[in-house]
Design a protein around this motif. Structure first.
Motif, PDB file in Angstrom:
ATOM      1  N   THR A  10       0.830  -1.204   0.000  1.00 49.58           N
ATOM      2  CA  THR A  10       0.000   0.000   0.000  1.00 49.58           C
ATOM      3  C   THR A  10       0.867   1.257   0.000  1.00 49.58           C
ATOM      4  O   THR A  10       0.568   2.223  -0.715  1.00 49.58           O
ATOM      5  CB  THR A  10      -0.940  -0.005   1.224  1.00 49.58           C
ATOM      6  N   ASP A 139      -4.234  -1.628  -0.356  1.00 53.57           N
ATOM      7  CA  ASP A 139      -5.551  -1.337   0.193  1.00 53.57           C
ATOM      8  C   ASP A 139      -6.407  -0.628  -0.862  1.00 53.57           C
ATOM      9  O   ASP A 139      -5.908   0.255  -1.575  1.00 53.57           O
ATOM     10  CB  ASP A 139      -5.421  -0.456   1.435  1.00 53.57           C
ATOM     11  N   ASP A 181      -8.297   2.636   6.340  1.00 51.72           N
ATOM     12  CA  ASP A 181      -8.103   1.527   5.413  1.00 51.72           C
ATOM     13  C   ASP A 181      -9.383   0.716   5.351  1.00 51.72           C
ATOM     14  O   ASP A 181     -10.389   1.083   5.964  1.00 51.72           O
ATOM     15  CB  ASP A 181      -6.908   0.648   5.833  1.00 51.72           C
TER      16      ASP A 181
END
Length: 227
Positions: A10, A139, A181
């Motif tokens: 991410t 994510d 997230d």
């Protein structure tokens, strides 16, 4: 919680700042070692686009068939004003090679073949194997997180303050959304004495996009309003 590999992946896909560290490369300024673009290939290699005259490009070019060791250091800074603003760092080490013909005029693409990685962030510190990094997914909110946190901070301050009741704390001087997230929201509470603490609010189920996120946030704020 997201795995260490997912968190590292991410960060690579995020807008966080990064610098490419090459042992023995002297005289280069930090801004010359910051890639214009970062991406990850299907095999887990990290691709970095630099100006063609970058010191990193010269180092990879002059090495020819030799492997150039390098470390991509990524620093994650919260996109809102908050005490202790650095949320984490990741170090991705491997071997650097030049990839001809993959960038536009005046640009050159370098490939970082991953050896291993290490992440130290709000979740903790952990090593990441190359295979884990290649298999991980970023994510789904990574591209929207900055705007979403800034919106929550500017437009939903009162609702965020009511989350104090959920963690059974008295009202504090400042409540700031710190990280977001697919699993939930992390908030930093700052007291009038300067003391800070974080609280994590998990969603009922992981979200996969903005529509699901809106529903999850509505449920979170509704829970804060329930006696």
């Amino acid at each position: 919680m997201p795995s260490a590999a997912e968190r590292t992946r991410t960060l690579v896909h995020s807008t966080c700042s990064s610098v490419l560290l090459i042992p023995g490369l002297a005289g280069a300024r930090p801004e010359q070692l910051m890639a214009d673009v970062r991406s990850v290939g299907p095999d887990g290699d990290v691709f970095l686009v630099f100006p063609a005259d970058s010191p990193a490009v010269r180092a990879a070019t002059h090495a020819q068939d030799d492997e150039v060791p390098a470390v991509l250091e990524i620093t994650d800074v919260a996109p809102v004003s908050v005490p202790h603003r650095i949320r984490g760092r990741a170090w991705i080490s491997g071997w650097l090679t030049r990839v001809p013909g993959q960038a536009g005029p005046g640009r050159t693409t370098l490939r970082l073949e991953i050896r291993d990685a290490y992440v130290d962030d709000l979740w903790g510190a952990s090593a990441v194997e190359a295979e884990e990094f290649a298999a991980a997914k970023p994510d789904p909110l990574v591209q929207q997180e900055t705007g979403l946190l800034q919106h929550l901070d500017s437009a939903h301050g009162e609702q965020l303050r009511r989350l104090c009741a959920v963690v059974e704390r008295e009202a504090t001087a400042r409540v700031t959304p710190l990280a977001l997230d697919r699993f939930g929201l992390r908030v930093r509470f700052a007291g009038t004495d300067g003391h800070t603490f974080d609280a994590r609010f998990d969603f009922p189920e992981p979200v996969d996009g903005l529509a699901a996120l809106r529903r999850a946030m509505h449920q979170l704020f509704a829970a804060a309003d329930t006696p």
